[in-house]
Design a protein around this motif. Structure first.
Motif, mmCIF file in Angstrom:
data_model
loop_
_atom_site.group_PDB
_atom_site.id
_atom_site.type_symbol
_atom_site.label_atom_id
_atom_site.label_comp_id
_atom_site.label_asym_id
_atom_site.label_seq_id
_atom_site.Cartn_x
_atom_site.Cartn_y
_atom_site.Cartn_z
ATOM 1 N N ALA A 127 -12.326 26.800 -1.287
ATOM 2 C CA ALA A 127 -11.592 26.944 0.478
ATOM 3 C C ALA A 127 -12.934 26.042 0.924
ATOM 4 C CB ALA A 127 -12.811 28.293 0.314
ATOM 5 N N ALA A 128 -13.716 25.147 0.249
ATOM 6 C CA ALA A 128 -15.194 24.799 0.899
ATOM 7 C C ALA A 128 -14.802 23.592 0.610
ATOM 8 C CB ALA A 128 -16.118 24.775 0.330
ATOM 9 N N ARG A 129 -13.540 22.704 -0.758
ATOM 10 C CA ARG A 129 -13.192 21.646 -0.754
ATOM 11 C C ARG A 129 -11.949 21.296 0.727
ATOM 12 N NH1 ARG A 129 -11.330 17.787 -4.600
ATOM 13 N NH2 ARG A 129 -12.793 19.273 -6.360
ATOM 14 N N ALA A 130 -11.537 22.551 1.022
ATOM 15 C CA ALA A 130 -10.043 22.629 1.922
ATOM 16 C C ALA A 130 -11.226 22.843 3.021
ATOM 17 C CB ALA A 130 -9.182 23.792 2.091
ATOM 18 N N THR A 131 -12.214 22.757 3.502
ATOM 19 C CA THR A 131 -12.508 23.066 5.226
ATOM 20 C C THR A 131 -13.210 21.718 5.246
ATOM 21 O OG1 THR A 131 -13.485 25.255 4.679
ATOM 22 C CG2 THR A 131 -14.372 23.844 5.951
ATOM 23 N N VAL A 132 -13.689 20.612 4.008
ATOM 24 C CA VAL A 132 -14.292 19.745 4.716
ATOM 25 C C VAL A 132 -13.368 18.495 3.701
ATOM 26 C CG1 VAL A 132 -16.354 20.502 4.423
ATOM 27 C CG2 VAL A 132 -14.938 19.119 1.585
ATOM 28 N N ALA A 133 -12.195 18.167 3.105
ATOM 29 C CA ALA A 133 -10.763 17.577 3.591
ATOM 30 C C ALA A 133 -10.491 17.129 4.352
ATOM 31 C CB ALA A 133 -10.043 17.957 2.650
ATOM 32 N N PRO A 134 -10.274 17.471 5.549
ATOM 33 C CA PRO A 134 -9.332 16.220 6.574
ATOM 34 C C PRO A 134 -10.878 15.735 6.574
ATOM 35 C CG PRO A 134 -9.138 18.827 7.325
ATOM 36 C CD PRO A 134 -10.168 18.345 6.109
ATOM 37 N N PHE A 135 -12.492 15.486 6.645
ATOM 38 C CA PHE A 135 -12.819 14.331 6.784
ATOM 39 C C PHE A 135 -13.064 13.691 6.105
ATOM 40 C CE2 PHE A 135 -17.483 13.475 6.570
ATOM 41 C CZ PHE A 135 -17.942 12.206 6.941
ATOM 42 N N TYR A 136 -13.059 13.599 4.458
ATOM 43 C CA TYR A 136 -12.922 12.850 3.538
ATOM 44 C C TYR A 136 -11.759 11.932 4.087
ATOM 45 C CZ TYR A 136 -17.477 14.867 1.859
ATOM 46 O OH TYR A 136 -18.350 14.877 2.087
ATOM 47 N N ASN A 149 -11.074 7.293 4.229
ATOM 48 C CA ASN A 149 -9.704 6.772 3.800
ATOM 49 C C ASN A 149 -8.760 5.027 4.324
ATOM 50 O OD1 ASN A 149 -9.091 7.683 0.222
ATOM 51 N ND2 ASN A 149 -10.496 9.651 1.574
ATOM 52 N N ALA A 150 -8.627 4.240 4.284
ATOM 53 C CA ALA A 150 -7.891 3.365 4.994
ATOM 54 C C ALA A 150 -6.337 3.507 4.761
ATOM 55 C CB ALA A 150 -8.590 1.930 4.197
ATOM 56 N N GLN A 151 -5.638 4.578 4.410
ATOM 57 C CA GLN A 151 -4.510 4.761 4.124
ATOM 58 C C GLN A 151 -4.291 5.427 5.251
ATOM 59 O OE1 GLN A 151 -3.784 7.554 0.721
ATOM 60 N NE2 GLN A 151 -1.877 7.799 1.668
ATOM 61 N N PHE A 152 -5.147 6.622 5.938
ATOM 62 C CA PHE A 152 -5.504 7.531 7.192
ATOM 63 C C PHE A 152 -5.738 6.956 8.247
ATOM 64 C CE2 PHE A 152 -4.948 9.768 3.371
ATOM 65 C CZ PHE A 152 -3.322 10.479 3.587
ATOM 66 N N ALA A 153 -6.812 5.529 8.605
ATOM 67 C CA ALA A 153 -7.224 4.871 9.541
ATOM 68 C C ALA A 153 -7.019 5.460 11.094
ATOM 69 C CB ALA A 153 -7.236 3.999 9.650
ATOM 70 N N LYS A 183 -11.335 3.681 -0.040
ATOM 71 C CA LYS A 183 -11.019 4.943 -0.517
ATOM 72 C C LYS A 183 -12.210 5.382 -1.043
ATOM 73 C CE LYS A 183 -8.276 7.608 -3.868
ATOM 74 N NZ LYS A 183 -7.053 7.040 -4.845
ATOM 75 N N TRP A 184 -12.389 7.185 -0.056
ATOM 76 C CA TRP A 184 -13.419 8.459 -0.486
ATOM 77 C C TRP A 184 -12.380 9.420 -1.180
ATOM 78 C CZ3 TRP A 184 -17.565 6.140 2.173
ATOM 79 C CH2 TRP A 184 -18.920 6.504 2.032
ATOM 80 N N GLU A 185 -13.189 9.252 -2.053
ATOM 81 C CA GLU A 185 -12.671 10.830 -3.352
ATOM 82 C C GLU A 185 -13.924 11.660 -3.405
ATOM 83 O OE1 GLU A 185 -10.034 9.962 -6.186
ATOM 84 O OE2 GLU A 185 -10.827 7.980 -6.469
ATOM 85 N N ARG A 191 -20.069 15.550 -3.904
ATOM 86 C CA ARG A 191 -20.301 14.081 -4.561
ATOM 87 C C ARG A 191 -18.880 13.772 -4.093
ATOM 88 N NH1 ARG A 191 -19.917 11.851 -9.361
ATOM 89 N NH2 ARG A 191 -17.910 13.554 -10.431
ATOM 90 N N GLY A 192 -18.946 12.007 -3.777
ATOM 91 C CA GLY A 192 -18.014 11.576 -3.589
ATOM 92 C C GLY A 192 -17.888 10.041 -3.901
ATOM 93 N N GLU A 193 -17.465 9.668 -4.158
ATOM 94 C CA GLU A 193 -17.211 8.106 -4.777
ATOM 95 C C GLU A 193 -16.027 7.545 -4.059
ATOM 96 O OE1 GLU A 193 -16.982 7.082 -9.224
ATOM 97 O OE2 GLU A 193 -14.931 6.937 -8.352
ATOM 98 N N ALA A 194 -16.947 6.101 -3.731
ATOM 99 C CA ALA A 194 -15.797 5.724 -1.843
ATOM 100 C C ALA A 194 -16.015 3.880 -3.478
ATOM 101 C CB ALA A 194 -16.558 4.899 -1.132
ATOM 102 N N THR A 195 -14.502 3.515 -3.103
ATOM 103 C CA THR A 195 -14.099 1.825 -3.405
ATOM 104 C C THR A 195 -12.870 1.108 -2.309
ATOM 105 O OG1 THR A 195 -11.897 2.783 -4.439
ATOM 106 C CG2 THR A 195 -13.721 3.206 -5.826
ATOM 107 N N GLY A 196 -13.250 0.088 -3.026
ATOM 108 C CA GLY A 196 -13.066 -0.602 -1.752
ATOM 109 C C GLY A 196 -13.716 -2.533 -1.985
ATOM 110 N N THR A 197 -12.713 -3.004 -1.406
ATOM 111 C CA THR A 197 -12.825 -4.572 -1.371
ATOM 112 C C THR A 197 -12.753 -5.002 0.680
ATOM 113 O OG1 THR A 197 -11.384 -4.653 -3.190
ATOM 114 C CG2 THR A 197 -11.674 -6.293 -1.699
#
Length: 159
Positions: free
Chosen positions: A26-35, A39-43, A88-90, A104-110
């Motif tokens: 439930a917590a993941r679902a609440t914060v998921a839109p923020f993460y 992500n560039a995919q949803f800029a 990309k942020w996961e 705890r998240g992880e961001a990757t990018g160029t």
């Protein structure tokens, strides 16, 4: 000491029953839109996703008193997504304690050009982030965050 902590936790849960019932999913679902907004995919949807996940008076703090309003964060994320067009942020881990959610998240990018003083090299980075979000009424109301941007710069500038 354990008894005092347990009593304090019980009081906190009793005063915030909705948070006490929230599990990691439930917590993941609440914060998921923020993460998703990070992500560039949803800029193109980033601002709306942030508004969906946060209260109107939400603040994001990178230090005890260094906080930005929702509108300031939206502008900053838009700029970051332009400078790192494949960002990309996961969400990697979710921990719930009362009405606080730690991610705890992880961001990757160029980066597409110079990035935080590092000259453009065509290299990519991978960094960890730790965020602590306080939730009320199903929305983020305050967030504290830390990202390893020095590590990102190091990855971009070393051979």
């Amino acid at each position: 000491m354990k008894r005092i902590f347990a009593a304090s936790a019980a009081i906190a849960i009793a005063t915030c029953p909705a948070a006490a019932e929230m599990g990691p999913e439930a917590a993941r679902a609440t914060v998921a839109p923020f993460y998703k907004a990070l992500n560039a995919q949803f800029a193109g949807d980033s601002a709306d996703l942030i508004r969906q996940a946060t209260a109107a008076d939400w603040v994001s703090c990178r230090g005890n008193n260094l906080c930005n309003s929702r509108d300031e964060v939206i502008a900053g994320i838009a700029q970051r997504l332009k400078s790192v067009p494949d960002l990309k942020w996961e969400i990697k881990d979710v921990l719930v304690s009362g009405n606080q959610v730690t991610i705890r998240g992880e961001a990757t990018g160029t980066p597409a050009g110079e990035f935080m003083g590092a000259p453009h090299s065509g290299k990519s980075f991978k960094v960890m982030s730790i965020d602590v979000h306080t939730l009320e009424g199903g929305k983020m109301v305050r967030s504290y965050h830390i990202e390893d941007w020095i590590g990102a710069v190091r990855q971009l500038t070393t051979n």
